[in-house]
Write an enzyme that holds these catalytic residues in place. Structure first.
Site, PDB file in Angstrom:
ATOM      1  N   SER A 147      17.439  25.384  28.069  1.00 37.57           N
ATOM      2  CA  SER A 147      16.503  25.730  29.110  1.00 37.57           C
ATOM      3  C   SER A 147      17.118  26.471  30.342  1.00 37.57           C
ATOM      4  O   SER A 147      17.664  27.542  30.101  1.00 37.57           O
ATOM      5  CB  SER A 147      15.878  24.074  29.405  1.00 37.57           C
ATOM      6  N   ASP A 212       6.029  25.739  22.517  1.00 36.82           N
ATOM      7  CA  ASP A 212       6.667  25.170  23.811  1.00 36.82           C
ATOM      8  C   ASP A 212       5.760  25.195  25.023  1.00 36.82           C
ATOM      9  O   ASP A 212       5.210  26.298  25.046  1.00 36.82           O
ATOM     10  CB  ASP A 212       7.998  26.183  24.233  1.00 36.82           C
ATOM     11  N   HIS A 241       9.200  21.815  23.874  1.00 36.61           N
ATOM     12  CA  HIS A 241      10.448  22.275  24.756  1.00 36.61           C
ATOM     13  C   HIS A 241      11.447  21.342  24.736  1.00 36.61           C
ATOM     14  O   HIS A 241      12.593  21.837  24.881  1.00 36.61           O
ATOM     15  CB  HIS A 241       9.667  22.534  26.205  1.00 36.61           C
TER      16      HIS A 241
END
Length: 294
Positions: A147, A212, A241
């Protein structure tokens, strides 16, 4: 301009868990630093490293006795090291690697405030620790960014020309692009991965969920397209995610990638003349990333 960028980042990109999920203390018998909740038999060492900005960041080194490589892991922006313990234990065992991870400035027991540039100084301090304390070379490292952790990961990877590999897990093209589908990079944007990935020499593995809900699947696809040295990507069908680790193909594909990097290290070692060193001047699930508009 740098201060404006940092302020933008602080407003919508950093969400350190409050309170932190762990403590760092000194062991009464050995005097060594220990992480609360992690017993000595886990073979993990704790460091407090001073960065260029003067902050002290906490780093943990998870040692494997027969490690093939060392993963330098940069986690998401809504997690701290205490939440990552179980994952690191699993990755170390299944991949046969050492794992070095760290908390960004202002996260967990790390001092200071989180900012884009502080994450760069943080990862540089951790990289220097791997080299000085453990004697680990660039070609023995794989940088792993989850991320927002893809920001410091690609910033460092773009400067290390002998690096063995890079893994981008639910990565972002840039901070602003998570919120708005802009076509060009704005001067006040943060974590401009879309520009930096073009300068990465190592083989890049991209992992992204097709569903996601935080960072659109298009981010992962575009990063893979822009990588100079591509490894077969993992598009996790239906993956969100913060749950990709729960899919069996996640660890299977990672192991395949590590095996390929090991084979590459034996058949095609990096050229000796390239010795560049970095010089930086410039959740419960859903704990790995949050963004919000202000």
């Amino acid at each position: 301009m740098g201060n404006v960028t940092s302020n933008v980042a602080a407003k919508f990109a950093f969400f350190p868990p409050e309170p932190p999920t762990y403590r760092v203390t000194n062991d009464e018998e050995t005097g060594k630093l220990v992480l609360s909740g992690v017993s000595p038999d886990k073979n993990m060492e704790v460091h407090q490293l001073t960065t260029k900005s003067g902050n002290k960041v906490v780093a943990t080194f998870w040692r494997h006795p027969f490690a093939r490589f060392t993963l330098l892991y940069s986690h998401g922006n809504a997690a701290d090291l205490g939440q990552m313990v179980e994952l690191f234990i699993e990755l170390r065992a299944h991949l046969r690697v050492n794992i070095m991870s760290y908390d960004y400035s202002g996260y967990g027991a790390s001092t200071g405030k989180p900012s884009e540039f502080n994450t760069y100084y943080d990862i540089e301090a951790v990289y220097n620790c791997l080299r000085s304390d453990y004697g680990i070379k660039q070609e023995e490292m794989i940088l792993y960014g989850q991320s927002v952790g893809s920001g410091p990961t690609l910033h460092m990877a773009s400067r290390l020309k002998r690096l063995r590999g890079v893994v981008l897990h639910s990565a972002i093209l840039s901070g602003i692009r998570v919120l708005y589908p802009v076509k060009m990079t704005l001067w006040f944007d943060i974590f401009k991965n879309i520009d930096k990935i073009r300068h990465v020499s190592a083989q890049v593995l991209v992992i992204h969920g097709t569903k996601d809900e935080i960072v659109d699947f298009s981010h992962g696809k575009r990063l893979w397209e822009l990588a100079k040295e591509k490894y077969d990507p993992l598009w996790v069908k239906g993956g969100g995610h913060c749950n990709l680790e729960t899919y069996p193909e996640y660890i299977k594909h990672l192991r395949k990638y590590i095996n390929a990097m090991e084979k590459l290290s034996l058949t095609n070692p990096p050229p000796k003349e390239l010795t560049n060193e970095p010089s930086i001047t410039e959740t419960k699930h859903n704990k790995c990333l949050r963004f919000r508009k202000r």
